[in-house]
Design a protein around this motif. Structure first.
Motif, mmCIF file in Angstrom:
data_model
loop_
_atom_site.group_PDB
_atom_site.id
_atom_site.type_symbol
_atom_site.label_atom_id
_atom_site.label_comp_id
_atom_site.label_asym_id
_atom_site.label_seq_id
_atom_site.Cartn_x
_atom_site.Cartn_y
_atom_site.Cartn_z
ATOM 1 N N TRP A 21 0.875 -1.155 0.091
ATOM 2 C CA TRP A 21 -0.109 -0.124 -0.176
ATOM 3 C C TRP A 21 0.856 1.358 -0.170
ATOM 4 N N PHE A 126 -8.162 -4.688 7.702
ATOM 5 C CA PHE A 126 -6.950 -4.793 7.322
ATOM 6 C C PHE A 126 -6.131 -5.463 8.469
ATOM 7 N N THR A 158 -2.261 -6.976 1.861
ATOM 8 C CA THR A 158 -2.621 -6.004 2.787
ATOM 9 C C THR A 158 -1.234 -5.380 3.673
ATOM 10 N N ALA A 161 -0.971 -1.836 4.361
ATOM 11 C CA ALA A 161 -2.256 -0.995 4.535
ATOM 12 C C ALA A 161 -2.713 -0.184 5.715
#
Length: 175
Positions: A21, A126, A158, A161
């Protein structure tokens, strides 16, 4: 404060290269901050969490879905409700926000609004940094997703995240 925001945005931009992310740097959204990641199945699909100036406590979760199906009504699906399942849990209230032609390919890209909620509630999906987050687009009586989308499931890494979402939230508070 703006210098800090710019530093956060530029530092996070490098994280996407390894599938983690990142805090997005979108100059087209001066009143929004976002964190996102590319899909594992269809890499060009992105899962995003958006925070808007003045409403930073609310997080908006949305994604894009790329399709090669050329259904004649595909471009007319704005505001179409769609059944979505995240990690085995059915989500109500999701809808197709818009569909556009891809400028350099033959496919179409739909943007699906999954939902809005409190940042801390969203963070709960998450919790596991090691497992991908699957999202499915389901056929229902009201809308048959398989008529419009050739890939009905994608998953997202994830890793990082929670950190990236927290950065987007903090950046929103600086706007």
């Amino acid at each position: 404060m703006k210098t800090l925001l710019l530093m956060l945005l530029s530092a996070a931009a490098v994280a996407q290269a390894n599938g983690e992310w990142q805090l997005d740097n979108y100059s087209g959204f001066p009143t929004d901050t976002m964190a996102s990641v590319n899909g594992n199945v269809v890499h060009s699909d992105r899962l995003r969490v958006k925070f808007s100036k003045g409403r930073c406590e609310e997080a908006f979760l949305f994604t894009t879905v790329y399709t090669y199906i050329n259904h004649p009504d595909l471009l007319e699906l704005k505001n179409q409700p769609i059944q979505v399942r995240i990690d085995g849990v059915d989500i109500s209230g999701s809808q197709i926000l818009h569909v556009s032609k891809h400028s350099q390919a033959r496919g179409r890209r739909a943007t699906i609004g999954i939902g809005t909620g409190a940042k801390d509630d969203l963070m709960s999906i998450f919790e596991d940094d090691d497992s991908p987050l699957p999202i499915e687009y389901l056929d229902s009586k009201e809308f048959k997703a398989s008529d419009y989308f050739n890939v009905l499931e994608n998953s997202w890494n994830t890793k990082n995240a929670r950190v990236a979402i927290e950065q987007a939230y903090n950046a929103c508070r600086l706007l």
